[in-house]
Motif scaffolding. Structure first.
Motif, PDB file in Angstrom:
ATOM      1  N   ILE A 171       0.858  -1.198   0.000  1.00 31.05           N
ATOM      2  CA  ILE A 171       0.000   0.000   0.000  1.00 31.05           C
ATOM      3  C   ILE A 171       0.889   1.242   0.000  1.00 31.05           C
ATOM      4  CG2 ILE A 171      -1.824   1.282   1.164  1.00 31.05           C
ATOM      5  CD1 ILE A 171      -2.675  -1.437   0.068  1.00 31.05           C
ATOM      6  N   VAL A 172       0.764   2.022  -1.052  1.00 31.26           N
ATOM      7  CA  VAL A 172       1.555   3.241  -1.204  1.00 31.26           C
ATOM      8  C   VAL A 172       0.632   4.440  -1.028  1.00 31.26           C
ATOM      9  CG1 VAL A 172       3.033   4.611  -2.721  1.00 31.26           C
ATOM     10  CG2 VAL A 172       3.124   2.101  -2.796  1.00 31.26           C
ATOM     11  N   GLY A 173       0.985   5.348  -0.206  1.00 30.27           N
ATOM     12  CA  GLY A 173       0.159   6.544   0.005  1.00 30.27           C
ATOM     13  C   GLY A 173      -0.522   6.520   1.360  1.00 30.27           C
ATOM     14  N   PRO A 174      -1.420   7.431   1.527  1.00 25.27           N
ATOM     15  CA  PRO A 174      -1.863   8.419   0.506  1.00 25.27           C
ATOM     16  C   PRO A 174      -0.817   9.504   0.243  1.00 25.27           C
ATOM     17  CG  PRO A 174      -2.905   8.890   2.600  1.00 25.27           C
ATOM     18  CD  PRO A 174      -2.121   7.637   2.830  1.00 25.27           C
ATOM     19  N   PHE A 175      -0.809   9.977  -1.039  1.00 25.06           N
ATOM     20  CA  PHE A 175       0.056  11.084  -1.417  1.00 25.06           C
ATOM     21  C   PHE A 175      -0.737  12.043  -2.290  1.00 25.06           C
ATOM     22  CE2 PHE A 175       0.520   7.728  -4.519  1.00 25.06           C
ATOM     23  CZ  PHE A 175       0.442   8.383  -5.734  1.00 25.06           C
ATOM     24  N   GLN A 176      -0.279  13.272  -2.389  1.00 21.71           N
ATOM     25  CA  GLN A 176      -1.020  14.315  -3.116  1.00 21.71           C
ATOM     26  C   GLN A 176      -0.182  14.858  -4.266  1.00 21.71           C
ATOM     27  OE1 GLN A 176      -1.765  17.312  -0.170  1.00 21.71           O
ATOM     28  NE2 GLN A 176       0.287  18.200  -0.317  1.00 21.71           N
ATOM     29  N   THR A 177      -0.880  15.404  -5.247  1.00 18.73           N
ATOM     30  CA  THR A 177      -0.226  15.997  -6.408  1.00 18.73           C
ATOM     31  C   THR A 177      -0.922  17.312  -6.753  1.00 18.73           C
ATOM     32  OG1 THR A 177       0.300  13.820  -7.290  1.00 18.73           O
ATOM     33  CG2 THR A 177       0.432  15.680  -8.817  1.00 18.73           C
ATOM     34  N   LEU A 178      -0.158  18.345  -6.962  1.00 18.65           N
ATOM     35  CA  LEU A 178      -0.653  19.629  -7.442  1.00 18.65           C
ATOM     36  C   LEU A 178      -0.163  19.829  -8.878  1.00 18.65           C
ATOM     37  CD1 LEU A 178       0.046  21.931  -4.355  1.00 18.65           C
ATOM     38  CD2 LEU A 178      -2.170  21.068  -5.126  1.00 18.65           C
ATOM     39  N   ASP A 179      -1.089  20.267  -9.757  1.00 18.29           N
ATOM     40  CA  ASP A 179      -0.727  20.457 -11.171  1.00 18.29           C
ATOM     41  C   ASP A 179      -1.416  21.720 -11.689  1.00 18.29           C
ATOM     42  OD1 ASP A 179       0.138  20.276 -13.738  1.00 18.29           O
ATOM     43  OD2 ASP A 179      -0.860  18.374 -14.203  1.00 18.29           O
ATOM     44  N   PHE A 180      -0.602  22.720 -12.051  1.00 15.52           N
ATOM     45  CA  PHE A 180      -1.098  23.953 -12.676  1.00 15.52           C
ATOM     46  C   PHE A 180      -0.546  23.982 -14.098  1.00 15.52           C
ATOM     47  CE2 PHE A 180      -1.053  24.744  -8.158  1.00 15.52           C
ATOM     48  CZ  PHE A 180      -2.247  25.398  -7.932  1.00 15.52           C
ATOM     49  N   ARG A 181      -1.461  24.071 -15.141  1.00 14.10           N
ATOM     50  CA  ARG A 181      -0.993  23.839 -16.498  1.00 14.10           C
ATOM     51  C   ARG A 181      -1.801  24.674 -17.491  1.00 14.10           C
ATOM     52  NH1 ARG A 181       2.657  20.623 -17.701  1.00 14.10           N
ATOM     53  NH2 ARG A 181       2.506  19.849 -15.561  1.00 14.10           N
ATOM     54  N   ALA A 182      -1.112  25.126 -18.531  1.00 14.62           N
ATOM     55  CA  ALA A 182      -1.744  25.804 -19.665  1.00 14.62           C
ATOM     56  C   ALA A 182      -1.545  24.948 -20.905  1.00 14.62           C
ATOM     57  CB  ALA A 182      -1.141  27.190 -19.887  1.00 14.62           C
ATOM     58  N   TYR A 183      -2.611  24.866 -21.722  1.00 16.46           N
ATOM     59  CA  TYR A 183      -2.586  24.046 -22.927  1.00 16.46           C
ATOM     60  C   TYR A 183      -2.744  24.940 -24.151  1.00 16.46           C
ATOM     61  CZ  TYR A 183      -3.441  20.258 -19.619  1.00 16.46           C
ATOM     62  OH  TYR A 183      -3.339  19.382 -18.576  1.00 16.46           O
ATOM     63  N   LEU A 184      -1.974  24.635 -25.173  1.00 16.14           N
ATOM     64  CA  LEU A 184      -2.015  25.391 -26.424  1.00 16.14           C
ATOM     65  C   LEU A 184      -2.219  24.428 -27.587  1.00 16.14           C
ATOM     66  CD1 LEU A 184      -1.482  27.920 -28.275  1.00 16.14           C
ATOM     67  CD2 LEU A 184       0.953  27.288 -28.172  1.00 16.14           C
ATOM     68  N   PHE A 375       2.905  23.387  -3.013  1.00 15.66           N
ATOM     69  CA  PHE A 375       3.314  24.614  -3.702  1.00 15.66           C
ATOM     70  C   PHE A 375       4.816  24.848  -3.626  1.00 15.66           C
ATOM     71  CE2 PHE A 375      -1.182  25.577  -2.876  1.00 15.66           C
ATOM     72  CZ  PHE A 375      -1.579  25.924  -4.157  1.00 15.66           C
ATOM     73  N   SER A 376       5.433  24.443  -2.537  1.00 21.86           N
ATOM     74  CA  SER A 376       6.845  24.771  -2.337  1.00 21.86           C
ATOM     75  C   SER A 376       7.781  23.944  -3.212  1.00 21.86           C
ATOM     76  CB  SER A 376       7.208  24.578  -0.857  1.00 21.86           C
ATOM     77  OG  SER A 376       6.969  23.231  -0.468  1.00 21.86           O
ATOM     78  N   ASN A 377       7.310  22.826  -3.733  1.00 25.42           N
ATOM     79  CA  ASN A 377       8.211  21.991  -4.553  1.00 25.42           C
ATOM     80  C   ASN A 377       7.651  21.711  -5.943  1.00 25.42           C
ATOM     81  OD1 ASN A 377       6.183  20.238  -3.974  1.00 25.42           O
ATOM     82  ND2 ASN A 377       7.481  18.567  -3.214  1.00 25.42           N
ATOM     83  N   LEU A 378       6.918  22.706  -6.497  1.00 25.18           N
ATOM     84  CA  LEU A 378       6.428  22.570  -7.874  1.00 25.18           C
ATOM     85  C   LEU A 378       7.603  22.647  -8.843  1.00 25.18           C
ATOM     86  CD1 LEU A 378       3.190  24.778  -7.901  1.00 25.18           C
ATOM     87  CD2 LEU A 378       3.358  22.276  -7.791  1.00 25.18           C
ATOM     88  N   HIS A 379       7.586  21.800  -9.858  1.00 24.33           N
ATOM     89  CA  HIS A 379       8.641  21.782 -10.863  1.00 24.33           C
ATOM     90  C   HIS A 379       8.021  22.019 -12.238  1.00 24.33           C
ATOM     91  CE1 HIS A 379      11.772  20.347  -8.082  1.00 24.33           C
ATOM     92  NE2 HIS A 379      10.832  19.526  -7.586  1.00 24.33           N
ATOM     93  N   ASP A 380       8.762  22.759 -13.068  1.00 23.31           N
ATOM     94  CA  ASP A 380       8.266  23.036 -14.419  1.00 23.31           C
ATOM     95  C   ASP A 380       8.243  21.755 -15.249  1.00 23.31           C
ATOM     96  OD1 ASP A 380       8.135  25.627 -13.652  1.00 23.31           O
ATOM     97  OD2 ASP A 380       9.979  26.244 -14.673  1.00 23.31           O
ATOM     98  N   THR A 381       7.127  21.557 -15.937  1.00 26.83           N
ATOM     99  CA  THR A 381       7.011  20.435 -16.871  1.00 26.83           C
ATOM    100  C   THR A 381       6.306  20.924 -18.128  1.00 26.83           C
ATOM    101  OG1 THR A 381       4.889  19.747 -15.918  1.00 26.83           O
ATOM    102  CG2 THR A 381       6.875  18.713 -15.007  1.00 26.83           C
ATOM    103  N   TYR A 382       6.615  20.291 -19.233  1.00 28.49           N
ATOM    104  CA  TYR A 382       5.973  20.703 -20.481  1.00 28.49           C
ATOM    105  C   TYR A 382       5.955  19.541 -21.466  1.00 28.49           C
ATOM    106  CZ  TYR A 382      10.765  21.196 -22.190  1.00 28.49           C
ATOM    107  OH  TYR A 382      12.066  20.951 -22.542  1.00 28.49           O
TER     108      TYR A 382
END
Length: 520
Positions: A171-184, A375-382
């Motif tokens: 059993i892994v978790g619980p864990f959370q994920t934050l994702d802020f993204r713009a789509y073009l 929020f403190s460890n958000l990393h840029d992804t694209y």
């Protein structure tokens, strides 16, 4: 023997009065019967109605039907609904009825019609609809950007995926994920979308031109309604004069009978004439009120608003113009023709778009955002993706779309070609109507003078006791007939001139010069 003579005279009188009334009815009604379709009057004018001529308002109705067909064609691709023939008889009422009587000139009536007429309003809505369709087609060529933010909490059972590690908790978790993204997304090459957008631009231009041409239709409709009311008012004046003449004849016959110099038949004959004149006057007044209601409805006046017409629109000769000159002017000015030419161009591009369905398209999609557990460890992804799509096997669809587009194109070309000929016919019809009405005016004017002279002569002979008043009765019927002919001829002449202005595409700006009204 005396009774037999009176009976015979009475039969002759009734027969001639019946013929005279029938002729009067046939000639009194051109204005009303022709324009019932325009003014919305569903009933005739009693015994004074029944005849119908093809000139004048018939051109009004033909022009309305033509514009209706034009708008229907020009807005099919744009998705809009065009104004129908009936719509030009309606309006959006502005304001409330005021106390007193409103003075209404021809300029005022047409100005109100250009603001409030339902046909013009619906054409403006069709333009807006076509503009919206153009923007919808444009969006397929522009970048599309969307944004997304999500917060996810998960707990995973690795054993459920067949992952078992000795000594490790599955059993892994619980864990959370934050994702802020713009789509073009952006279409780099799509010939089908380009052609459809260009087609929508031509359709929008066509809709605008049709709306401009609708102004000519409003001027024609309102001007015809105004002219009809003027003819009604003239008919009332003529009927009042006839009533006064029949009253004089009745008084003369009564006085002669009381003096013993005239039989009772003369009095009865004069009473019949007088009462017939009263009936005609009542019908003429009723016709004017109904036609004023139709005029008010076409220009947005409250139906309860009282108003009087201030422009008499007198008779004036039309400027000499050849059919070739008028047709050339129509080709230069008719917005409906220009609008149909734009529709043809739009259909040509729609056909090109159907052909372009079999061509590859090139698109780009991408996204950029921040991903992390907090929020403190958000990393840029694209992500960036280039994509080429090529239709391989859709033969039936491609052929079907091309055939539909080609059929639409052929229809638009045929409509345009036919409309050019229709404009040519409209111009020539109007010129023929003008010339025929001019000759009718001249003849009818002479007939009025002759009828009045004959009536005066008959009255003098009866007054002198030379003859009975049968000649007076006949002369009165002829005078009424001549007046109706003259009024109808004037009305037809003015409507024909207005129809020519519409046929050449100048009614919206040059109607006063066409009618020579308002001080010209």
């Amino acid at each position: 023997m005396h009774n037999a003579t009176e009976a015979s005279g009475c039969c002759r009188l009734l027969g001639k009065v019946t013929i005279a009334l029938a002729m009067t009815a046939a000639l009194a009604m051109p204005g009303r019967s022709q324009t019932q379709g325009q003014s919305g009057n569903g009933t005739s004018q009693g015994s004074s109605g029944g005849g119908q001529q093809a000139s004048g308002p018939a051109t009004v109705q033909a022009a309305q039907q033509t514009l209706n067909g034009l708008n229907g064609g020009s807005n099919v691709q744009a998705g809009g609904s065009a104004a129908s023939q009936n719509d030009y008889r309606g309006s959006i009422v502005q304001g409330k009825a005021t106390a007193g009587i409103l003075d209404l000139s021809l300029d005022d009536a047409i100005g109100r019609g250009l603001r409030n007429n339902l046909g013009l309003i619906l054409n403006a809505s069709a333009v807006q609809n076509a503009g919206g369709t153009r923007l919808q087609q444009l969006q397929s060529l522009l970048p599309t950007v969307t944004g997304n933010a999500n917060y996810t909490v998960q707990q995973i059972n690795l054993a459920a995926y067949g992952l078992n590690f000795p000594g490790f908790n599955p059993i892994v978790g619980p864990f959370q994920t934050l994702d802020f993204r713009a789509y073009l997304s952006q279409s780099l090459l799509n010939l089908q979308s380009i052609d459809r957008y260009l087609a929508s631009k031509h359709n929008l231009t066509g809709a605008k031109l049709s709306a401009e041409d609708a102004r000519n239709m409003v001027v024609l409709t309102v001007g015809n309604a105004y002219l009809l009311c003027i003819a009604d008012a003239s008919r009332i004046t003529a009927e009042e004069a006839i009533l006064a003449q029949t009253k004089v004849s009745l008084d003369q016959a009564t006085a002669a009978h009381e003096a013993g110099t005239s039989p009772r038949l003369d009095v009865l004959r004069a009473q019949v004439d007088y009462q017939n004149a009263q009936q005609q006057l009542v019908q003429a007044r009723n016709g004017l009120e109904k036609d004023k209601l139709a005029l008010a409805r076409a220009i947005g006046l409250p139906t309860e608003q009282q108003f009087r017409l201030t422009d008499p629109v007198p008779y004036a000769e039309a400027d000499a113009v050849t059919p070739e000159q008028a047709f050339a002017q129509a080709l230069a000015n008719r917005k409906d023709l220009q609008g149909m030419a734009e529709n043809v161009k739009g259909s040509e591009l729609q056909k090109k778009a159907a052909v372009a369905e079999q061509y590859p398209t090139i698109d780009f999609t991408g996204d950029y955002g921040g991903l992390g557990t907090r929020f403190s460890n958000l990393h840029d992804t694209y992500t960036a993706t280039g994509e080429v799509n090529a239709p391989i096997l859709q033969i039936a669809k491609n052929r079907g779309d091309k055939e539909v587009a080609d059929a639409t194109l052929q229809q638009q070309r045929a409509r345009y070609s036919d409309q050019v000929q229709q404009v040519n016919q409209d111009v020539r019809d109007a010129l023929l109507d003008i010339e025929a009405a001019r000759q009718l005016v001249q003849t009818a004017r002479s007939n009025v003078d002759l009828a009045n002279e004959a009536l005066s002569e008959a009255q003098q002979r009866f007054r002198a006791g030379v003859t009975d008043n049968l000649a007076v009765s006949e002369a009165q019927a002829q005078t009424q007939q001549a007046n109706d002919q003259y009024i109808s001829a004037l009305y037809q002449h003015n409507v024909a001139k207005l129809s020519l202005a519409r046929a050449t595409g100048t009614a919206g700006t040059n109607y006063k010069n066409a009618l020579q009204a308002g001080g010209h």
